[in-house]
Design a protein around this motif. Structure first.
Motif, PDB file in Angstrom:
ATOM      1  N   ILE A 195      32.793  53.193  49.330  1.00  0.00           N
ATOM      2  CA  ILE A 195      32.494  52.457  48.218  1.00  0.00           C
ATOM      3  C   ILE A 195      33.487  51.652  47.628  1.00  0.00           C
ATOM      4  O   ILE A 195      34.471  51.959  47.581  1.00  0.00           O
ATOM      5  N   ARG A 196      32.831  50.473  47.209  1.00  0.00           N
ATOM      6  CA  ARG A 196      34.024  49.490  46.798  1.00  0.00           C
ATOM      7  C   ARG A 196      33.916  49.350  45.187  1.00  0.00           C
ATOM      8  O   ARG A 196      32.730  49.602  44.690  1.00  0.00           O
ATOM      9  N   VAL A 197      35.087  49.299  44.776  1.00  0.00           N
ATOM     10  CA  VAL A 197      35.256  49.534  43.379  1.00  0.00           C
ATOM     11  C   VAL A 197      35.867  48.025  42.813  1.00  0.00           C
ATOM     12  O   VAL A 197      36.892  47.639  43.494  1.00  0.00           O
ATOM     13  N   PRO A 198      35.352  47.445  42.045  1.00  0.00           N
ATOM     14  CA  PRO A 198      35.868  46.165  41.607  1.00  0.00           C
ATOM     15  C   PRO A 198      37.377  46.315  41.067  1.00  0.00           C
ATOM     16  O   PRO A 198      37.344  46.992  40.288  1.00  0.00           O
ATOM     17  N   ALA A 199      37.793  45.051  41.170  1.00  0.00           N
ATOM     18  CA  ALA A 199      39.400  45.138  40.613  1.00  0.00           C
ATOM     19  C   ALA A 199      39.462  44.819  39.193  1.00  0.00           C
ATOM     20  O   ALA A 199      38.179  44.224  38.764  1.00  0.00           O
ATOM     21  N   ALA A 200      40.186  45.028  38.402  1.00  0.00           N
ATOM     22  CA  ALA A 200      40.408  44.903  37.103  1.00  0.00           C
ATOM     23  C   ALA A 200      40.473  43.303  36.840  1.00  0.00           C
ATOM     24  O   ALA A 200      41.152  42.718  37.438  1.00  0.00           O
ATOM     25  N   HIS A 201      39.799  43.036  36.009  1.00  0.00           N
ATOM     26  CA  HIS A 201      39.649  41.305  35.382  1.00  0.00           C
ATOM     27  C   HIS A 201      41.094  41.232  34.797  1.00  0.00           C
ATOM     28  O   HIS A 201      41.563  41.955  33.810  1.00  0.00           O
ATOM     29  N   VAL A 202      41.673  40.166  35.335  1.00  0.00           N
ATOM     30  CA  VAL A 202      43.060  39.614  34.632  1.00  0.00           C
ATOM     31  C   VAL A 202      42.732  38.647  33.593  1.00  0.00           C
ATOM     32  O   VAL A 202      42.208  37.651  34.003  1.00  0.00           O
TER      33      VAL A 202
END
Length: 94
Positions: free
Chosen positions: A77-84
């Motif tokens: 399961i891929r979790v999107p990275a936090a938006h910087v």
């Protein structure tokens, strides 16, 4: 007999209401028997609309649910990275 869906019930109810009003206005019935006859005729017309309305939308949703692929067990399961965002720490200058 399958249960009617929401669209069938809405169209049937609208048919009963509008046909009752239209028949009462056009016939100018004032006796109880005349009004009862118009009410029964409107109910039968609404029932006819409900029973003859196509239910193709229900068949399409069942077919699309059955055709949906099932994910394999070994996929991660891929979790999107936090938006910087552009904050104070990314400014260039003095």
């Amino acid at each position: 007999m399958p249960r009617p869906n929401a669209a069938q019930l809405a169209y049937g109810s609208a048919t009963v209401v509008f046909s009752t009003v239209a028949l009462l206005l056009l016939s100018r019935a004032t006796t109880g028997a005349g009004i009862a006859l118009i009410g029964v005729a409107s109910l039968l017309l609404g029932l006819l609309v409900v029973l003859t309305m196509p239910v193709a939308a229900r068949r399409r949703t069942r077919a699309s649910r059955a055709a949906a692929p099932v994910p394999a067990q070994d996929e991660t399961i891929r979790v999107p990275a936090a938006h910087v965002g552009a904050g104070a720490d990314t400014r260039i200058g003095s």
